[in-house]
Design a protein around this motif. Sequence first.
Motif, PDB file in Angstrom:
ATOM      1  N   GLU A  84       3.917 -14.031  -6.071  1.00  0.00           N
ATOM      2  CA  GLU A  84       3.854 -12.544  -5.924  1.00  0.00           C
ATOM      3  C   GLU A  84       3.999 -12.261  -3.869  1.00  0.00           C
ATOM      4  OE1 GLU A  84       1.769  -9.320  -7.391  1.00  0.00           O
ATOM      5  OE2 GLU A  84       1.705  -8.131  -6.173  1.00  0.00           O
ATOM      6  N   VAL A  85       4.694 -11.303  -3.368  1.00  0.00           N
ATOM      7  CA  VAL A  85       5.810 -10.816  -2.350  1.00  0.00           C
ATOM      8  C   VAL A  85       5.982  -9.279  -2.295  1.00  0.00           C
ATOM      9  CG1 VAL A  85       7.751 -12.200  -1.943  1.00  0.00           C
ATOM     10  CG2 VAL A  85       6.509 -11.022  -0.677  1.00  0.00           C
ATOM     11  N   SER A  86       5.418  -8.590  -1.258  1.00  0.00           N
ATOM     12  CA  SER A  86       6.513  -7.174  -0.987  1.00  0.00           C
ATOM     13  C   SER A  86       6.707  -7.032   0.277  1.00  0.00           C
ATOM     14  CB  SER A  86       4.713  -6.266  -1.396  1.00  0.00           C
ATOM     15  OG  SER A  86       4.868  -6.272  -2.625  1.00  0.00           O
ATOM     16  N   ILE A  87       7.813  -6.316   0.338  1.00  0.00           N
ATOM     17  CA  ILE A  87       8.229  -6.127   1.538  1.00  0.00           C
ATOM     18  C   ILE A  87       9.017  -4.755   1.493  1.00  0.00           C
ATOM     19  CG2 ILE A  87      11.430  -6.517   0.705  1.00  0.00           C
ATOM     20  CD1 ILE A  87      11.590  -8.008   3.715  1.00  0.00           C
TER      21      ILE A  87
ATOM     22  N   PHE B 202      21.276  -3.054   1.306  1.00  0.00           N
ATOM     23  CA  PHE B 202      20.166  -2.760   0.596  1.00  0.00           C
ATOM     24  C   PHE B 202      19.881  -1.486   0.441  1.00  0.00           C
ATOM     25  CE2 PHE B 202      20.898  -4.432   5.289  1.00  0.00           C
ATOM     26  CZ  PHE B 202      19.459  -5.855   5.333  1.00  0.00           C
ATOM     27  N   GLY B 203      21.039  -0.392   0.134  1.00  0.00           N
ATOM     28  CA  GLY B 203      20.578   0.513  -0.967  1.00  0.00           C
ATOM     29  C   GLY B 203      19.943   1.019   0.065  1.00  0.00           C
ATOM     30  N   ALA B 204      19.656   1.342   1.103  1.00  0.00           N
ATOM     31  CA  ALA B 204      20.020   2.606   1.971  1.00  0.00           C
ATOM     32  C   ALA B 204      20.321   4.076   2.235  1.00  0.00           C
ATOM     33  CB  ALA B 204      20.025   2.474   3.288  1.00  0.00           C
ATOM     34  N   PRO B 205      21.602   4.245   1.690  1.00  0.00           N
ATOM     35  CA  PRO B 205      21.632   5.275   1.712  1.00  0.00           C
ATOM     36  C   PRO B 205      21.371   5.951   0.118  1.00  0.00           C
ATOM     37  CG  PRO B 205      24.132   4.435   2.053  1.00  0.00           C
ATOM     38  CD  PRO B 205      22.577   3.552   1.313  1.00  0.00           C
TER      39      PRO B 205
ATOM     40  N   VAL C  70       9.076   0.046  -1.108  1.00  0.00           N
ATOM     41  CA  VAL C  70       8.402  -1.231  -1.057  1.00  0.00           C
ATOM     42  C   VAL C  70       8.656  -1.801  -2.347  1.00  0.00           C
ATOM     43  CG1 VAL C  70       5.893  -1.889  -0.645  1.00  0.00           C
ATOM     44  CG2 VAL C  70       6.454   0.019   0.520  1.00  0.00           C
ATOM     45  N   VAL C  71       9.119  -3.259  -2.427  1.00  0.00           N
ATOM     46  CA  VAL C  71       9.769  -3.856  -3.193  1.00  0.00           C
ATOM     47  C   VAL C  71       9.082  -5.394  -3.435  1.00  0.00           C
ATOM     48  CG1 VAL C  71      11.651  -5.034  -3.974  1.00  0.00           C
ATOM     49  CG2 VAL C  71      12.532  -3.204  -2.696  1.00  0.00           C
ATOM     50  N   THR C  72       8.627  -5.097  -4.342  1.00  0.00           N
ATOM     51  CA  THR C  72       7.183  -6.962  -4.885  1.00  0.00           C
ATOM     52  C   THR C  72       8.405  -6.954  -6.102  1.00  0.00           C
ATOM     53  OG1 THR C  72       6.306  -5.312  -4.637  1.00  0.00           O
ATOM     54  CG2 THR C  72       5.466  -7.065  -5.790  1.00  0.00           C
TER      55      THR C  72
ATOM     56  N   CYS D   2       0.991  -1.491  -0.221  1.00  0.00           N
ATOM     57  CA  CYS D   2      -0.028   0.141   0.020  1.00  0.00           C
ATOM     58  C   CYS D   2       0.609   1.228   0.431  1.00  0.00           C
ATOM     59  CB  CYS D   2      -0.758   0.083   0.943  1.00  0.00           C
ATOM     60  SG  CYS D   2      -0.199   0.385   2.312  1.00  0.00           S
ATOM     61  N   ASN D   3       2.090   1.476   0.206  1.00  0.00           N
ATOM     62  CA  ASN D   3       2.960   2.225   0.082  1.00  0.00           C
ATOM     63  C   ASN D   3       2.405   3.413   1.677  1.00  0.00           C
ATOM     64  OD1 ASN D   3       5.063   1.890  -1.928  1.00  0.00           O
ATOM     65  ND2 ASN D   3       3.271   1.235  -2.610  1.00  0.00           N
ATOM     66  N   GLY D   4       1.760   2.795   2.154  1.00  0.00           N
ATOM     67  CA  GLY D   4       1.507   3.531   3.401  1.00  0.00           C
ATOM     68  C   GLY D   4       2.879   4.296   4.423  1.00  0.00           C
TER      69      GLY D   4
END
Length: 204
Positions: A48-51, A99-102, A38-40, A16-18
């Motif tokens: 299909e799975v999202s996280i 995780f590509g966070a920066p 959110v990565v799907t 939902c990208n909330g």
Amino acid sequence: MATMKFMCDAERCIECNGCVTACKNANEVEWGVQRRRVVTLNDGEHSEVSISVACMHCDDAPCIAVCPTETLYQRDDGIVLHDKDLCIGCGYCLYACPFGAPQFPKQNAFGERGKMDKCTFCAGGPAETQEEEYQKYGANRIAEGKLPLCAEMCSTKALLAGDAQEVADIFRQRVVQRGHKDGGWSGNPRADADSLAYDATRQG
């Protein structure tokens, strides 16, 4: 002292990208910077799975190890923060982070990317005043005794945040209640009845 961690329950995430919107609203980050996303995987398929992904505040954070200016540091509670006044925009942290966070506001060469930005677990950062802290790093909800807004606003409670042991206990209880023979790894064709995941869900 508690060690603060994030965990996303992929079986509850509904894409939902909330969490993404909550993060943007709480921290008012620069245009083009996405602290949480959110990565799907396998979009549109039955598997299909999202996280929800952001900085995971690793125990042995590789970003801290490669930073040449000691911009990144870890607090006693495990939260990894950064000092924007020390950042030179080299991008080493981005290359080191799994995780590509920066994030960087500009996609330019060495030293021209702008100051690095990332998830702060809503714990702010080093600054002399609250106004400066909010301008540079966003909200400091931890100082107010609150959890990160992304986790607070998750409608399905897929995104968990807080003390690592409590988060692990919540997820463990969910696995037990779901009753999957392969625990939290449902759908894994390699799992079988003798796996450790199945043993963890047994009663008594």
